[in-house]
Structure formats: C-alpha cells, structure tokens
Design a protein around this motif. Structure first.
Motif, PDB file in Angstrom:
ATOM      1  N   GLN A  61     -27.286   3.362  -8.432  1.00 27.98           N
ATOM      2  CA  GLN A  61     -28.372   2.518  -8.929  1.00 27.98           C
ATOM      3  C   GLN A  61     -28.848   3.116 -10.254  1.00 27.98           C
ATOM      4  N   PRO A  62     -29.655   2.387 -11.014  1.00 25.83           N
ATOM      5  CA  PRO A  62     -30.109   2.941 -12.291  1.00 25.83           C
ATOM      6  C   PRO A  62     -30.871   4.250 -12.090  1.00 25.83           C
ATOM      7  N   VAL A  63     -30.543   5.243 -12.903  1.00 25.43           N
ATOM      8  CA  VAL A  63     -31.178   6.558 -12.791  1.00 25.43           C
ATOM      9  C   VAL A  63     -31.781   6.938 -14.145  1.00 25.43           C
ATOM     10  N   ASP A  64     -33.066   7.263 -14.145  1.00 24.92           N
ATOM     11  CA  ASP A  64     -33.725   7.795 -15.342  1.00 24.92           C
ATOM     12  C   ASP A  64     -33.551   9.304 -15.304  1.00 24.92           C
ATOM     13  N   ILE A  65     -32.502   9.800 -15.934  1.00 23.81           N
ATOM     14  CA  ILE A  65     -32.154  11.213 -15.834  1.00 23.81           C
ATOM     15  C   ILE A  65     -33.208  12.107 -16.464  1.00 23.81           C
ATOM     16  N   VAL A  66     -33.854  11.624 -17.558  1.00 19.40           N
ATOM     17  CA  VAL A  66     -34.894  12.429 -18.208  1.00 19.40           C
ATOM     18  C   VAL A  66     -36.102  12.570 -17.284  1.00 19.40           C
ATOM     19  N   ALA A  67     -36.494  11.490 -16.643  1.00 21.33           N
ATOM     20  CA  ALA A  67     -37.620  11.559 -15.710  1.00 21.33           C
ATOM     21  C   ALA A  67     -37.301  12.495 -14.547  1.00 21.33           C
ATOM     22  N   ALA A  68     -36.055  12.478 -14.091  1.00 20.27           N
ATOM     23  CA  ALA A  68     -35.656  13.370 -12.995  1.00 20.27           C
ATOM     24  C   ALA A  68     -35.755  14.831 -13.423  1.00 20.27           C
ATOM     25  N   ARG A  74     -36.370  31.946 -21.104  1.00 17.46           N
ATOM     26  CA  ARG A  74     -36.588  30.495 -21.131  1.00 17.46           C
ATOM     27  C   ARG A  74     -35.406  29.750 -20.530  1.00 17.46           C
ATOM     28  N   VAL A  75     -35.714  28.711 -19.775  1.00 17.40           N
ATOM     29  CA  VAL A  75     -34.700  27.811 -19.222  1.00 17.40           C
ATOM     30  C   VAL A  75     -34.724  26.530 -20.054  1.00 17.40           C
ATOM     31  N   THR A  76     -33.602  26.205 -20.668  1.00 16.98           N
ATOM     32  CA  THR A  76     -33.507  25.028 -21.541  1.00 16.98           C
ATOM     33  C   THR A  76     -32.651  23.965 -20.877  1.00 16.98           C
ATOM     34  N   ILE A  77     -33.207  22.762 -20.813  1.00 19.13           N
ATOM     35  CA  ILE A  77     -32.472  21.628 -20.252  1.00 19.13           C
ATOM     36  C   ILE A  77     -32.276  20.600 -21.356  1.00 19.13           C
ATOM     37  N   GLU A  78     -31.041  20.312 -21.687  1.00 23.81           N
ATOM     38  CA  GLU A  78     -30.728  19.346 -22.739  1.00 23.81           C
ATOM     39  C   GLU A  78     -30.065  18.110 -22.128  1.00 23.81           C
ATOM     40  N   VAL A  79     -30.520  16.944 -22.544  1.00 27.84           N
ATOM     41  CA  VAL A  79     -29.943  15.677 -22.082  1.00 27.84           C
ATOM     42  C   VAL A  79     -29.493  14.904 -23.313  1.00 27.84           C
ATOM     43  N   ARG A  86     -44.685  29.593 -15.298  1.00 27.64           N
ATOM     44  CA  ARG A  86     -45.295  29.263 -16.581  1.00 27.64           C
ATOM     45  C   ARG A  86     -44.624  28.038 -17.193  1.00 27.64           C
ATOM     46  N   ALA A  87     -45.426  27.152 -17.754  1.00 29.29           N
ATOM     47  CA  ALA A  87     -44.882  25.930 -18.351  1.00 29.29           C
ATOM     48  C   ALA A  87     -44.011  26.238 -19.561  1.00 29.29           C
ATOM     49  N   ASP A  88     -44.354  27.330 -20.290  1.00 30.91           N
ATOM     50  CA  ASP A  88     -43.588  27.634 -21.503  1.00 30.91           C
ATOM     51  C   ASP A  88     -42.224  28.277 -21.186  1.00 30.91           C
ATOM     52  N   ARG A  89     -41.943  28.480 -19.905  1.00 33.01           N
ATOM     53  CA  ARG A  89     -40.624  29.008 -19.555  1.00 33.01           C
ATOM     54  C   ARG A  89     -39.566  27.899 -19.609  1.00 33.01           C
ATOM     55  N   PHE A  90     -39.989  26.661 -19.592  1.00 34.70           N
ATOM     56  CA  PHE A  90     -39.060  25.540 -19.560  1.00 34.70           C
ATOM     57  C   PHE A  90     -39.142  24.745 -20.857  1.00 34.70           C
ATOM     58  N   GLU A  91     -38.001  24.320 -21.347  1.00 30.88           N
ATOM     59  CA  GLU A  91     -37.937  23.471 -22.535  1.00 30.88           C
ATOM     60  C   GLU A  91     -36.946  22.335 -22.272  1.00 30.88           C
ATOM     61  N   VAL A  92     -37.414  21.113 -22.469  1.00 28.68           N
ATOM     62  CA  VAL A  92     -36.580  19.933 -22.258  1.00 28.68           C
ATOM     63  C   VAL A  92     -36.286  19.292 -23.611  1.00 28.68           C
ATOM     64  N   LYS A  93     -35.012  19.146 -23.926  1.00 30.15           N
ATOM     65  CA  LYS A  93     -34.593  18.519 -25.174  1.00 30.15           C
ATOM     66  C   LYS A  93     -33.821  17.246 -24.848  1.00 30.15           C
ATOM     67  N   ARG A  97     -37.713  16.091 -15.810  1.00 30.01           N
ATOM     68  CA  ARG A  97     -39.132  16.447 -15.960  1.00 30.01           C
ATOM     69  C   ARG A  97     -39.802  16.616 -14.590  1.00 30.01           C
ATOM     70  N   ARG A  98     -39.371  15.843 -13.613  1.00 35.28           N
ATOM     71  CA  ARG A  98     -39.946  15.955 -12.272  1.00 35.28           C
ATOM     72  C   ARG A  98     -39.622  17.320 -11.655  1.00 35.28           C
ATOM     73  N   HIS A  99     -38.395  17.784 -11.855  1.00 36.65           N
ATOM     74  CA  HIS A  99     -38.017  19.100 -11.333  1.00 36.65           C
ATOM     75  C   HIS A  99     -38.768  20.219 -12.047  1.00 36.65           C
ATOM     76  N   VAL A 100     -38.936  20.088 -13.361  1.00 39.76           N
ATOM     77  CA  VAL A 100     -39.668  21.099 -14.113  1.00 39.76           C
ATOM     78  C   VAL A 100     -41.121  21.152 -13.657  1.00 39.76           C
ATOM     79  N   GLN A 101     -41.707  19.980 -13.442  1.00 37.78           N
ATOM     80  CA  GLN A 101     -43.104  19.935 -13.000  1.00 37.78           C
ATOM     81  C   GLN A 101     -43.264  20.598 -11.629  1.00 37.78           C
ATOM     82  N   ALA A 102     -42.276  20.440 -10.766  1.00 35.00           N
ATOM     83  CA  ALA A 102     -42.348  21.076  -9.446  1.00 35.00           C
ATOM     84  C   ALA A 102     -42.406  22.594  -9.586  1.00 35.00           C
ATOM     85  N   TYR A 103     -41.668  23.153 -10.549  1.00 39.35           N
ATOM     86  CA  TYR A 103     -41.701  24.601 -10.756  1.00 39.35           C
ATOM     87  C   TYR A 103     -43.026  25.057 -11.346  1.00 39.35           C
TER      88      TYR A 103
END
Length: 390
Positions: A232-239, A293-298, A253-260, A241-247
């Motif tokens: 089904q349609p998947v919003d990969i960016v929202a997914a 830092r953990v970097t997630i690039e999409v 710390r929020a600054d440990r994660f970076e989403v590009k 961000r949802r995982h990062v928010q859970a952490y």
C-alpha cells in the motif's frame, strides 16, 4: 533454452577442452538427447552416471568425478557395481541389494538416500530406471549424485538456531517464573513500588520472548519463500521521523539524529509494517552499536540490478561509531552475526535482508565517511499494474 550455443558433446572431449571433463559414449541415447539441447553432461551441477542395459557405465560426468574421486576414464565401460561401489549405512553393498535390473518390473527408480563411498564418505544418490515400455526390461539406469556438504550446512544452521533460541528463551522465562512465583508466595510482604518494579520486569521479559517468536516466524517465512507483503502507499519520510521521535521520547538527545530528504520522492508502494521493521532494526543497530550522530538519508534511486533501470527509493542509515571490520562485511546479513558487541539474537539483519529482497530491493553495508557503519537499502516503487498503465 540452449545452454551451449555451439559445439556438441562429441566436440567437448577432454582433449578439446584442455581440462579434466567427464566422459561418455557418444552413442548413449541420453547423451544424444543432451546434445540435441546443446547441453554437455559436464554442464550439469550434479553428478550424472548412466549405465546401459547390461549395467556398464556409458556416462560419467565431471561432477560425478569430483564427488566420487573416480576418474571418468576409469569408470566408462566398467560394470556399474565396480565403477561406483556404494554401500548403505549398515555396510551392505548397495547394487546387489537394490538390484535395479531385476526385481519388480513396475519400479521406476530409487528415491534419494544417503549412501557411502569407499572410505566412508557420504553421498546422496537417486536413480531412474528407464524402460522402453511399462514393466519392460531396464534399458538405461540414470543416477544422480550429490554431495552432503549443503545438507550438513543446513543441519548445522538448524542446530545453531535451536541452541540460540534455547539460550535466548532461558533468561527471560527464568525471570518471569522467578518474579511471578515470588509475588504469588509473598504478595503481602512487598510494597506497591516493589510489586510494580517486578511486574514491569515480567512485562519487559514477556515482550522479549514475543519478539524472539516473531523473528523465528519471519525466518521461517523468508526461508520458505512464504513472506507475505501487503503493499500500500508508504510515506517513508514520515516513517523515518516517527522512529526518530520514538528515540527522542525515550530520552535520546534530539541532536543525535539528522534526517536528510532529497525531493521529489517517487510514490512508494510497500508493506508498511515490514518497512517499519527494517527501519526499526537499522536504527536500533546504529543507536546501540554505533556512536555519535545517526544520519538517515532518503532519496530517489534507480535499481541497477535489473534488465531495465527501475525507479525506487533509497534509505541510508549511518553512524559515527567504530564501524564494521572489513573482514566481517560479508557476514553482516547472515544468521547469528552480532559483531564485536554481544546482545540480541543476531537474526535482525538477516530478516532485514529477507524483507528488502522480498520487495524486490537491495541492501548493502559499507564504511561511512565518518568511520561508522553505513547501511543502504533501496526499494522499487512497486506500484500496482493498473497505476503503472495509467
């Protein structure tokens, strides 16, 4: 489908090829049939031995020579019993016991079974009795030989899986049993805070058992090719961000994660639960085993490993930790790989690879620019046919 586009069985002799190929008699009907398909007996991955109506060997391919350590020229023309002396696991000579040229004329072959070569080495043997008419005499005996290495690897893998499961279950179940027994026996002696602590521990251990059972079910479905995908349609960016928010909610710390994100992204059709499982596992590895830092690039991507480039979405998760040793890179996605740090079952990345490939995607691991581990998986768009035709 032609496997060999030129030449023939007669042309592909050991002298012509300059290598120790198997051997055969050109007038053997089976070999002539393979010739018609432009297929040489040595092209077959399994051992092939053919005996004529008199029980003499007419074909002994290269794989059979490798498995038995018998040279083809030593086997061709000899009686089958002496060219391929086999015994069952009780030490009884196999060919007189099974008597392929005698016995009931309704037999069509022998199912695969373990037999022993001289010296005690095991080999998997199956046979086909070729008759010109039903219940007629055997005109040709076709024997397939396979080594037992692959089966032993599978059995060893299953034994390792059982041992791992037993080990992983023992600790949480011991904890659950201990705390519940203690609470039942001495409920009145504990304060409410003590009871809550013990019940929270029981709850966490129950979750651990549940996760292990889910992993085992996933492995079973992956290995058997029965992993179901509900696209089904998947919003990969929202997914992501949802995982990062859970952490961050859990105290990181929020600054440990970076989403590009590189826009525009193609519309992705995938199984959202399975994608969440992949993201969760890769992020957990980066947080638990990595540093910094953990970097997630999409970003949009093309899958190159196809006849035509296929549009897809790539997700890269990298950290700044010690990374994965070069010599371990090839084992990262195998069962039970845990790296230098213990913890977990070592099944997560194996399942991640299975899920990605079930979607038709690819996953790789390499060293990140910052020195840590860099996982990158790419999923094809996977849009339904009615949308791709629109």
């Amino acid at each position: 489908m032609n496997v060999r586009t030129s030449g023939s069985v007669a042309d592909a002799t050991p002298a012509a090829a300059g290598a120790p190929h198997g051997s055969h008699e050109p007038d053997d009907p089976l070999v002539q049939g393979l010739t018609g398909l432009c297929l040489h007996p040595d092209d077959l991955p399994d051992g092939l031995v053919v005996a004529d109506e008199d029980g003499r060997v007419t074909c002994f391919n290269a794989a059979a020579s490798r498995i038995t350590a018998v040279r083809p020229d030593e086997a061709i023309g000899r009686p089958l019993e002496s060219a391929l002396p086999l015994e069952d696991l009780d030490g009884r000579r196999w060919w007189p016991l099974t008597d392929p040229y005698g016995g009931p004329a309704t037999r069509v072959g022998q199912p695969e079974r373990n037999l022993l070569l001289p010296g005690g080495r095991e080999v998997l043997v199956s046979a086909r009795f070729v008759r010109e008419r039903p219940t007629g005499p055997v005109r040709r005996l076709v024997i397939q030989l396979r080594g037992t290495d692959a089966r032993r690897r599978t059995e060893r893998s299953h034994a390792e899986l059982i041992a791992t499961v037993a080990h992983e279950l023992r600790s949480p179940l011991t904890s659950v049993k201990g705390f519940t027994a203690t609470l039942l026996a001495k409920w009145e002696r504990f304060t409410d805070d003590q009871k809550r602590l013990m019940l929270e521990t029981v709850d966490a251990d129950a979750d651990r058992v549940t996760r292990l059972i889910a992993e085992l079910l996933d492995i079973s479905r992956i290995d058997s090719g029965r992993l179901e995908l509900r696209r089904q349609p998947v919003d990969i960016v929202a997914a992501v961000r949802r995982h990062v928010q859970a952490y961050t909610t859990a105290g990181h710390r929020a600054d440990r994660f970076e989403v590009k994100v590189t826009d525009p992204l193609p519309a992705l059709w995938a199984d959202p639960d399975k994608v969440d499982q992949v993201l969760g596992n890769l992020l957990e590895n980066a947080v638990r085993h990595g540093e910094g830092r953990v970097t997630i690039e999409v970003a949009p991507a093309l899958l190159k490993a196809r006849a035509e480039d296929t549009e897809g979405t790539a997700v890269t998760v990298s950290d700044e930790g010690p990374g994965i040793p070069e010599e371990s890179m090839s084992r990262v996605f195998t069962r039970f790989w845990r790296g230098s740090k213990r913890g977990g079952t070592g099944l997560g990345l194996y399942i991640v690879k299975g899920i990605v490939e079930a979607h038709g995607g690819t996953i790789t691991v390499e060293r990140a620019a910052s020195g840590g581990a860099r996982f990158r998986f790419t999923l094809p768009v996977g849009a339904p046919a009615f949308l791709s035709q629109a």
